[in-house]
Design an enzyme around this catalytic site. Structure first.
Site, PDB file in Angstrom:
ATOM      1  N   GLU A   2      39.983 -17.789 -29.107  1.00  0.00           N
ATOM      2  CA  GLU A   2      39.824 -18.744 -28.015  1.00  0.00           C
ATOM      3  C   GLU A   2      40.983 -18.555 -27.043  1.00  0.00           C
ATOM      4  O   GLU A   2      42.109 -18.273 -27.457  1.00  0.00           O
ATOM      5  CB  GLU A   2      39.804 -20.176 -28.554  1.00  0.00           C
TER       6      GLU A   2
ATOM      7  N   ALA B  80      57.109 -18.094 -35.982  1.00  0.00           N
ATOM      8  CA  ALA B  80      57.224 -19.356 -36.718  1.00  0.00           C
ATOM      9  C   ALA B  80      56.883 -20.478 -35.749  1.00  0.00           C
ATOM     10  O   ALA B  80      57.087 -20.370 -34.548  1.00  0.00           O
ATOM     11  CB  ALA B  80      58.633 -19.518 -37.248  1.00  0.00           C
TER      12      ALA B  80
ATOM     13  N   CYS C 276      39.312 -22.057 -36.996  1.00  0.00           N
ATOM     14  CA  CYS C 276      39.046 -20.927 -37.896  1.00  0.00           C
ATOM     15  C   CYS C 276      40.001 -20.823 -39.081  1.00  0.00           C
ATOM     16  O   CYS C 276      39.560 -20.936 -40.229  1.00  0.00           O
ATOM     17  CB  CYS C 276      39.053 -19.631 -37.102  1.00  0.00           C
TER      18      CYS C 276
HETATM   19  N1  LIG Z   1      35.800 -20.733 -32.261  1.00  0.00           N
HETATM   20  C1  LIG Z   1      36.281 -19.546 -32.602  1.00  0.00           C
HETATM   21  O1  LIG Z   1      37.342 -19.115 -32.131  1.00  0.00           O
HETATM   22  C2  LIG Z   1      35.547 -18.668 -33.575  1.00  0.00           C
HETATM   23  C3  LIG Z   1      35.908 -17.319 -33.689  1.00  0.00           C
HETATM   24  C4  LIG Z   1      35.204 -16.520 -34.577  1.00  0.00           C
HETATM   25  C5  LIG Z   1      34.184 -17.055 -35.354  1.00  0.00           C
HETATM   26  N2  LIG Z   1      33.865 -18.385 -35.237  1.00  0.00           N
HETATM   27  C6  LIG Z   1      32.772 -18.907 -36.040  1.00  0.00           C
HETATM   28  O2  LIG Z   1      31.610 -18.983 -35.212  1.00  0.00           O
HETATM   29  C7  LIG Z   1      30.809 -20.119 -35.581  1.00  0.00           C
HETATM   30  C8  LIG Z   1      30.618 -21.025 -34.380  1.00  0.00           C
HETATM   31  O3  LIG Z   1      31.891 -21.523 -34.012  1.00  0.00           O
HETATM   32  P1  LIG Z   1      32.137 -22.270 -32.622  1.00  0.00           P
HETATM   33  O4  LIG Z   1      33.598 -22.482 -32.515  1.00  0.00           O
HETATM   34  O5  LIG Z   1      31.409 -21.561 -31.541  1.00  0.00           O
HETATM   35  O6  LIG Z   1      31.397 -23.667 -32.932  1.00  0.00           O
HETATM   36  P2  LIG Z   1      31.067 -24.847 -31.907  1.00  0.00           P
HETATM   37  O7  LIG Z   1      31.126 -26.076 -32.691  1.00  0.00           O
HETATM   38  O8  LIG Z   1      31.902 -24.693 -30.670  1.00  0.00           O
HETATM   39  O9  LIG Z   1      29.558 -24.547 -31.452  1.00  0.00           O
HETATM   40  C9  LIG Z   1      28.475 -24.617 -32.315  1.00  0.00           C
HETATM   41  C10 LIG Z   1      27.241 -24.971 -31.481  1.00  0.00           C
HETATM   42  O10 LIG Z   1      26.085 -24.844 -32.298  1.00  0.00           O
HETATM   43  C11 LIG Z   1      25.177 -25.872 -31.965  1.00  0.00           C
HETATM   44  N3  LIG Z   1      24.235 -26.067 -33.067  1.00  0.00           N
HETATM   45  C12 LIG Z   1      24.472 -26.535 -34.321  1.00  0.00           C
HETATM   46  N4  LIG Z   1      23.336 -26.541 -35.047  1.00  0.00           N
HETATM   47  C13 LIG Z   1      22.359 -26.047 -34.242  1.00  0.00           C
HETATM   48  C14 LIG Z   1      20.973 -25.812 -34.426  1.00  0.00           C
HETATM   49  N5  LIG Z   1      20.383 -26.071 -35.582  1.00  0.00           N
HETATM   50  N6  LIG Z   1      20.267 -25.309 -33.385  1.00  0.00           N
HETATM   51  C15 LIG Z   1      20.871 -25.050 -32.212  1.00  0.00           C
HETATM   52  N7  LIG Z   1      22.186 -25.247 -31.982  1.00  0.00           N
HETATM   53  C16 LIG Z   1      22.925 -25.745 -32.988  1.00  0.00           C
HETATM   54  C17 LIG Z   1      26.069 -27.069 -31.708  1.00  0.00           C
HETATM   55  O11 LIG Z   1      25.409 -28.055 -30.941  1.00  0.00           O
HETATM   56  C18 LIG Z   1      27.248 -26.408 -30.964  1.00  0.00           C
HETATM   57  O12 LIG Z   1      27.044 -26.415 -29.571  1.00  0.00           O
HETATM   58  C19 LIG Z   1      31.537 -20.778 -36.755  1.00  0.00           C
HETATM   59  O13 LIG Z   1      31.033 -20.274 -37.947  1.00  0.00           O
HETATM   60  C20 LIG Z   1      32.971 -20.303 -36.567  1.00  0.00           C
HETATM   61  O14 LIG Z   1      33.692 -20.268 -37.776  1.00  0.00           O
HETATM   62  C21 LIG Z   1      34.510 -19.196 -34.354  1.00  0.00           C
END
Ligand SMILES: NC(=O)c1ccc[n+]([C@@H]2O[C@H](COP(=O)([O-])OP(=O)(O)OC[C@H]3O[C@@H](n4cnc5c(N)ncnc54)[C@H](O)[C@@H]3O)[C@@H](O)[C@H]2O)c1
Length: 481
Positions: A159, A263, A271
């Site tokens: 992010e 640190a 994550c």
């Molecule tokens: N945020 C990061 O930096 C990052 C980096 C790498 C991996 N990830 C992984 O990616 C995944 C998503 O993370 P994120 O930060 O984007 O999450 P987030 O919470 O920002 O977004 C998830 C989205 O999915 C939607 N959603 C949930 N259930 C749904 C459904 N059934 N149908 C349609 N939409 C649905 C939610 O409304 C939300 O908008 C997680 O597994 C996370 O661990 C995140």
């Protein structure tokens, strides 16, 4: 190619916008109606540098659109990404309900061969569960012979630099399923990601469980480096060493490198905390203990209290009548994400102890209000001690200390004379080791960092611990810097 991305959060929205920018026709799906309406109206629901421009450009070019109607978005996709949340459950395991829910809906609407790519971070074996959920839904439709492939393609973006990370990946990890559909899936992803592999091949092909584990192993490794440095910083404090000198000293060794050796107040975000816990949980299910990863998490939890411990040493356990200025609330700069942000631990603790907290964050204010209300167990008007202000200097009036909690660029080079002039006491608690202790010392400012401090900061802590706290430096009496 026709691509559907389910989930329009930090990962899904960036994936959708970037793939559209590469020329694919992309539909972003989210079940959150408000989020989709905002996107359809040209807004962007999260703060990520460059994302609003990228989304707008591709919407205008007709390559990117948004909908809540997953049922319609499934059949038109050649490749469908699952990028929904996998939040932690009480026991530390990843909550897979959203991922499996999407899988079932895919099975209910799939027509013809399709590659389902899991981008959410999920425990080993989830690919099998997604495959089984789709197969079961197809069987119910008497379409049990319909071919499809479930692929693991974990996301490594950060992010704050998400677009650059997506568009210039170090590597693309792809875990293929066993069976006859693997080569069709490989061909589809080769085509999808071709622009990233023109200069040299960045895709690392492997089996599905290895790809799922790679994501957790990567995050656990990075978290380990942070907790390791935080532990070294504790020792540095005790023995009078400077952790920043140690960091530079070890980082110069090419086997170690400079990244992730800072640190600080402990890692946060969506994550590292959840993924380390989920990894420990996965191992426990196999009858294994991951002692290193467990320790990493334990050290991190303690580290989030480090600044509070310094404050309590300086000001005592009862903070009524004390006012603290806070600069930065987001878990790191360039994002409004407050998930597991160390600032939440610090601010709630200070408020519970009766302190006044006046905080500024360039973008995370609204998110911080929402999260702090959650942490404090009710609406924020029950906590009149907390104020969020638009100008960082307005946080300083009458403050007994300035707490730097997120190293946003705008905090890098403050006008210290102006800063100190507003404060009731010239004390800086630097949770990110952003400031030069010697420079602050020269200006008469006590600096206490993480594994580094100046003589004034040390004298303050020594005096407080010996029961003879030093008098505050009144406004204007710190030397101009
Ligand atoms: N945020 C990061 O930096 C990052 C980096 C790498 C991996 N990830 C992984 O990616 C995944 C998503 O993370 P994120 O930060 O984007 O999450 P987030 O919470 O920002 O977004 C998830 C989205 O999915 C939607 N959603 C949930 N259930 C749904 C459904 N059934 N149908 C349609 N939409 C649905 C939610 O409304 C939300 O908008 C997680 O597994 C996370 O661990 C995140």
């Amino acid at each position: 190619m026709n691509v559907t991305v389910v989930g329009a959060g930090y990962v899904g929205l960036v994936t959708a916008a970037c793939l559209a920018d590469l020329g694919h026709r992309v539909v972003g799906v989210d079940r959150d109606h408000g989020r989709v309406a905002l996107l359809q109206a040209g807004g962007v629901p999260i703060y990520e540098p460059g994302l609003d421009e990228l989304v707008r450009r591709n919407q205008q070019a007709g390559r990117l659109r948004f909908t809540t109607a997953l049922a319609q978005a499934v059949p038109e996709a050649e490749v469908l990404f699952i990028a929904v949340g996998t939040p932690p459950q009480e026991d530390g395991s990843a909550d897979l309900q959203h991922v499996l829910d999407v899988a079932r809906q895919v099975g209910r609407n799939l027509r013809g061969f399709q590659v389902v790519v899991n981008k959410s971070t999920v425990p080993v074996g989830t690919g099998d569960r997604v495959q089984a959920a789709i197969a079961e839904a197809l069987r119910r439709r008497s379409l049990g012979q319909t071919p499809f492939a479930v692929v693991s393609n974990p996301e490594f973006l950060k992010e704050g630099a998400a677009i650059d990370d997506f568009m210039r990946p170090d590597r693309i990890v792809v875990g293929l399923p066993d069976g006859p559909e693997a080569e069709r899936a490989r061909a589809a992803l080769t085509q999808l990601y071709a622009p990233f592999n023109r200069h040299h091949e960045r895709t690392v092909w492997m089996d599905r469980p290895s790809a799922e584990l790679t994501k957790y192993a990567a995050n656990a490794m990075l978290a380990t480096r942070i907790s390791f440095m935080n532990e070294m910083a504790l020792l540095a404090d005790q023995v009078g060493a400077d952790i920043d000198a140690v960091r530079r000293g070890i980082g110069a060794d090419h086997r170690i490198g400079h990244s992730f050796l800072y640190a600080g107040m402990g890692y946060g975000g969506s994550c590292f905390p959840k993924d380390t816990r989920a990894l420990v949980h996965t191992a426990a299910e196999q009858g294994l203990r991951l002692r290193v990863v467990e320790a990493v998490e334990r050290v991190n939890r303690a580290q989030k209290q480090r600044l509070v411990q310094h404050l309590l040493a300086l000001f005592g356990p009862d903070l009524h009548g004390r006012r603290f200025a806070v600069w930065g609330l987001a878990f790191k700069p360039q994002t409004n994400d407050m998930r597991e942000a160390p600032s939440r631990t610090v601010v709630s603790e200070l408020l519970r102890r009766g302190a006044e907290v006046v905080a500024h964050d360039p973008v995370a204010g609204d998110e911080a209000r929402r999260c702090l209300a959650q942490d404090l167990g009710g609406p924020l008007h029950a906590w009149p001690g907390l104020r969020l202000v638009d100008d960082p200097h307005n946080a300083l009036d009458g403050a007994h200390a300035l707490l730097l909690l997120t190293e946003w660029k705008c905090f890098h080079n403050p006008d210290w004379a102006r800063v100190v002039a507003h404060m009731a006491d010239a004390v800086v608690l630097d949770g990110r080791n952003l400031y030069d202790p010697a420079q602050l010392q020269a200006g008469g400012v006590a600096h206490i960092g993480i594994g580094r401090r100046n003589a004034l900061g040390q004298a303050r802590l020594d005096a407080a611990r010996s029961g003879r706290p030093q008098a505050a430096v009144p406004p204007g009496q710190a030397l101009p810097l």
